[in-house]
Design a protein around this motif. Structure first.
Motif, short mmCIF file in Angstrom:
data_model
loop_
_atom_site.label_atom_id
_atom_site.label_comp_id
_atom_site.label_asym_id
_atom_site.label_seq_id
_atom_site.Cartn_x
_atom_site.Cartn_y
_atom_site.Cartn_z
N ALA A 1 0.84 -1.20 0.00
CA ALA A 1 0.00 0.00 0.00
C ALA A 1 0.87 1.24 0.00
CB ALA A 1 -0.91 0.00 1.24
N PRO A 2 0.34 2.38 -0.50
CA PRO A 2 1.08 3.63 -0.45
C PRO A 2 1.43 3.98 0.98
CG PRO A 2 -0.86 3.83 -1.86
CD PRO A 2 -0.96 2.52 -1.16
N GLU A 3 2.58 4.58 1.17
CA GLU A 3 3.04 4.90 2.52
C GLU A 3 2.13 5.93 3.15
OE1 GLU A 3 7.02 6.61 4.80
OE2 GLU A 3 6.99 6.32 2.63
N LYS A 4 1.68 5.65 4.36
CA LYS A 4 0.77 6.57 5.03
C LYS A 4 1.55 7.55 5.88
CE LYS A 4 0.17 3.59 9.06
NZ LYS A 4 -0.74 2.74 9.80
N GLN A 5 0.87 8.63 6.27
CA GLN A 5 1.47 9.59 7.17
C GLN A 5 1.63 8.95 8.54
OE1 GLN A 5 2.47 12.65 6.46
NE2 GLN A 5 1.81 12.58 4.34
N LEU B 1 -7.29 4.00 11.21
CA LEU B 1 -8.09 4.60 10.15
C LEU B 1 -7.34 4.59 8.82
CD1 LEU B 1 -10.58 6.08 9.18
CD2 LEU B 1 -9.61 8.22 10.06
N CYS B 2 -6.04 4.90 8.86
CA CYS B 2 -5.25 4.87 7.63
C CYS B 2 -5.21 3.46 7.03
CB CYS B 2 -3.83 5.36 7.90
SG CYS B 2 -3.69 7.14 8.15
N ASP B 3 -5.07 2.46 7.89
CA ASP B 3 -5.05 1.08 7.39
C ASP B 3 -6.38 0.71 6.73
OD1 ASP B 3 -2.49 0.74 8.27
OD2 ASP B 3 -3.04 -0.24 10.16
N LEU B 4 -7.49 1.11 7.37
CA LEU B 4 -8.80 0.79 6.82
C LEU B 4 -9.02 1.45 5.46
CD1 LEU B 4 -10.99 1.14 10.05
CD2 LEU B 4 -10.48 -0.97 8.82
N ILE B 5 -8.68 2.72 5.37
CA ILE B 5 -8.89 3.45 4.11
C ILE B 5 -8.01 2.89 3.01
CG2 ILE B 5 -8.60 5.69 2.99
CD1 ILE B 5 -9.50 7.00 5.59
N GLU B 6 -6.76 2.61 3.34
CA GLU B 6 -5.84 2.07 2.33
C GLU B 6 -6.31 0.72 1.82
OE1 GLU B 6 -2.07 2.05 4.22
OE2 GLU B 6 -1.80 4.22 4.11
N ALA B 7 -6.82 -0.11 2.73
CA ALA B 7 -7.29 -1.44 2.33
C ALA B 7 -8.49 -1.33 1.38
CB ALA B 7 -7.66 -2.25 3.56
N ARG B 8 -9.43 -0.43 1.69
CA ARG B 8 -10.61 -0.27 0.83
C ARG B 8 -10.23 0.31 -0.54
NH1 ARG B 8 -15.71 -0.76 3.50
NH2 ARG B 8 -15.31 -2.31 5.13
N ILE B 9 -9.33 1.27 -0.54
CA ILE B 9 -8.91 1.87 -1.82
C ILE B 9 -8.15 0.85 -2.66
CG2 ILE B 9 -7.42 3.61 -2.87
CD1 ILE B 9 -8.13 5.50 -0.62
N ARG B 10 -7.31 0.05 -2.01
CA ARG B 10 -6.56 -0.96 -2.75
C ARG B 10 -7.51 -2.00 -3.36
NH1 ARG B 10 -3.53 -2.03 0.95
NH2 ARG B 10 -4.39 -3.97 1.76
N LEU C 1 -13.14 3.87 -10.36
CA LEU C 1 -12.51 3.67 -9.06
C LEU C 1 -13.38 4.25 -7.94
CD1 LEU C 1 -10.11 2.80 -7.33
CD2 LEU C 1 -9.00 4.97 -7.89
N ILE C 2 -13.92 5.45 -8.16
CA ILE C 2 -14.76 6.08 -7.14
C ILE C 2 -16.05 5.29 -6.94
CG2 ILE C 2 -16.13 8.15 -6.63
CD1 ILE C 2 -13.97 9.80 -8.01
N ASN C 3 -16.64 4.81 -8.03
CA ASN C 3 -17.87 4.02 -7.91
C ASN C 3 -17.62 2.73 -7.13
OD1 ASN C 3 -19.36 5.90 -9.34
ND2 ASN C 3 -19.00 4.91 -11.32
N LEU C 4 -16.49 2.08 -7.41
CA LEU C 4 -16.18 0.85 -6.69
C LEU C 4 -15.89 1.14 -5.21
CD1 LEU C 4 -14.01 -1.17 -9.22
CD2 LEU C 4 -16.21 -1.83 -8.25
N ALA C 5 -15.21 2.24 -4.94
CA ALA C 5 -14.95 2.60 -3.55
C ALA C 5 -16.26 2.83 -2.80
CB ALA C 5 -14.07 3.86 -3.48
N SER D 1 -5.39 10.30 0.54
CA SER D 1 -6.44 9.33 0.22
C SER D 1 -7.28 9.78 -0.97
CB SER D 1 -7.34 9.12 1.45
OG SER D 1 -6.60 8.61 2.54
N LEU D 2 -7.63 11.06 -1.00
CA LEU D 2 -8.41 11.58 -2.13
C LEU D 2 -7.58 11.53 -3.42
CD1 LEU D 2 -10.19 14.64 -0.46
CD2 LEU D 2 -11.13 12.37 -0.93
N GLU D 3 -6.29 11.76 -3.28
CA GLU D 3 -5.41 11.68 -4.45
C GLU D 3 -5.35 10.26 -4.99
OE1 GLU D 3 -0.65 12.10 -5.22
OE2 GLU D 3 -1.60 13.63 -3.96
N GLN D 4 -5.37 9.27 -4.10
CA GLN D 4 -5.37 7.87 -4.55
C GLN D 4 -6.64 7.52 -5.31
OE1 GLN D 4 -4.29 5.00 -1.45
NE2 GLN D 4 -3.19 6.62 -0.37
N LEU D 5 -7.73 8.25 -5.01
CA LEU D 5 -8.98 8.04 -5.74
C LEU D 5 -9.02 8.84 -7.04
CD1 LEU D 5 -11.63 8.04 -2.86
CD2 LEU D 5 -10.81 6.08 -4.17
#
Length: 457
Positions: free
Chosen positions: A72-76, A99-108, A125-129, A172-176
């Motif tokens: 996953a992309p490196e989180k803050q 929270l970062c782990d949860l969001i990264e997992a869903r985006i991935r 990607l946004i629709n699937l998220a 996170s928004l950038e990843q979307l």
């Protein structure tokens, strides 16, 4: 049913379990409710004089990314160098990591699905998220609950903690693939709510789209915004999120709120300072607090950040230019903030004040006659105040005479711009006022410059 101590002890396990939920389950209600409950518990403990005790087992490796997250992309991460944040802000750290782990997992998961879809891309990607329980507006909403937690429970560390949350939201928004947020959209609303928190906006409510409304207990908690204009403008996360807003509408509204809040805070500080002076209760320590917590813009970086934020308010294409009353109100806010440029007292660093005033003049002059008519009088009065400050430094500065002449020339340029901007009555009064001030300062070109100002009348 379970006590708060139990939820605190099992927090890491609970957050990890959320990663095992079905993809369609919305995370927002779970996270916001949990943040609200444990934040209120921590606040009650601290207000009762007790320290918040967190089991050592759940604080181990708070900022480490789990092994299965390597791709996953490196989180803050919460910086360990800042006041040992792992121990002092453990509740924030636990929530932030989870929270970062949860969001990264869903985006991935959503990204993997979007690659197999035709057509693929940002919208897919946004629709699937959204189908996977993470609509874009839930990202700033969940981080907003964390921002509020940081500001209520950890006021001393809140600037760094808030900036971490804002940067994580932007990541996170950038990843979307989101580069511009449509005005009046759910994402725009939640993003504004998040950005208003460090400005001391309206009381925060951790609401969800499922009808749940939390945050009632926290919204009544002692809360003080970071407030300082330069502190907020200095946050890289804040600046990144502002660039996502629509420049003609949403960004303008945020800028107006920021300016209004800054002026209100400055007025409160002035009134409180007067009261303290009247009671002769200001010690040296309090003097330092007032100086450090001022709303003033004291560097070119501060000024650059301000004009970048209010660029939409200076653009003729802004919707606010259509309504004369609204335009006048907005420009009055800008003029008010111009009085906050430079350190006080002016004698502290008059050269810096002059440079900042010139920078502001150059920027505003490019915005057109309507902007000049509203804002240049403020620059003129600040220039006259600076001339008075220089009169106190006559024997303390080697290049004093040249410095005074530069400021006088600055005032003359500003008033001349008002004449060119079709504001002759204002210019006439300012020429007369300036001539009175200049005539009281004993510099080499006093007579010729005074005559120049009077002759322009």
């Amino acid at each position: 049913v379970f006590p708060d101590e139990f939820h605190l002890s099992t927090l890491r396990t609970l957050l990890a379990t959320c990663n095992q939920l079905q993809p369609g389950v919305r995370l927002r209600q779970i996270i916001c409710s949990l943040v609200e409950r444990l934040s209120q518990f921590a606040l009650n403990e601290l207000s009762s004089g007790r320290s918040l005790t967190v089991p050592e087992a759940i604080t181990t490796n708070c900022t480490q990314v789990p092994p299965d997250q390597d791709s996953a992309p490196e989180k803050q991460s919460v910086p360990e160098s800042e006041s040992n944040l792992d121990s002092e802000t453990v509740l924030f750290t636990l929530f932030f990591d989870g929270l970062c782990d949860l969001i990264e997992a869903r985006i991935r998961l959503s990204r993997m699905g979007s690659e197999t879809q035709i057509p693929s891309g940002r919208h897919a990607l946004i629709n699937l998220a959204t189908l996977h329980g993470l609509p874009p507006e839930d990202i700033p909403a969940m981080f907003a609950s964390l921002v509020y937690l940081a500001m209520v429970l950890y006021p001393k560390q809140s600037p760094s903690l808030v900036d971490i949350c804002l940067k994580a939201t932007a990541d996170s928004l950038e990843q979307l693939g989101i580069s511009l947020v449509a005005p009046a959209s759910p994402l725009s609303k939640e993003l504004l709510n998040l950005l208003h928190l460090p400005l001391g906006g309206s009381p925060f409510h951790m609401s969800t789209n499922t009808g749940h409304s939390g945050g009632n207990a926290l919204s009544s908690a002692p809360f003080e915004a970071m407030g300082e204009l330069r502190t907020v403008l200095g946050m890289s996360g804040f600046r990144r999120l502002v660039t996502l807003l629509d420049p003609k509408t949403t960004k303008c509204r945020l800028a107006c709120n920021l300016l209004a809040g800054t002026l209100e805070r400055d007025q409160r500080q002035r009134q409180a300072k007067k009261v303290l002076h009247t009671k002769t209760a200001i010690s040296n320590g309090l003097h330092e607090v007032w100086s450090d917590n001022s709303c003033r813009l004291t560097s070119e970086a501060d000024l650059d950040g301000l004009f970048d934020l209010i660029s939409g308010l200076l653009s003729p294409s802004s919707n606010m230019f259509d309504d004369p009353d609204e335009f006048a109100e907005v420009q009055s806010l800008i003029a008010g903030v111009l009085h906050l440029i430079g350190p006080l007292p002016r004698t502290e660093d008059p050269g810096l004040c002059y440079n900042l005033f010139c920078k502001a003049q150059t920027t505003l002059a490019q915005a057109g006659p309507r902007i000049i008519r509203f804002n240049f009088p403020a620059l003129v009065f600040e220039g006259l105040q600076l001339i008075r400050a220089y009169s106190e430094l006559e024997d303390k500065q080697d290049d004093w005479d040249d410095a005074v002449h530069k400021v006088v020339s600055f005032v003359h340029r500003c008033i001349t711009c008002l004449v060119a901007a079709d504001a002759p009555e204002i210019a006439l009064r300012l020429f007369l006022q300036a001539s009175l001030v200049i005539d009281r300062v004993e510099f080499s070109k006093r007579e010729s410059m005074t005559y120049e100002f009077v002759s322009q009348v």
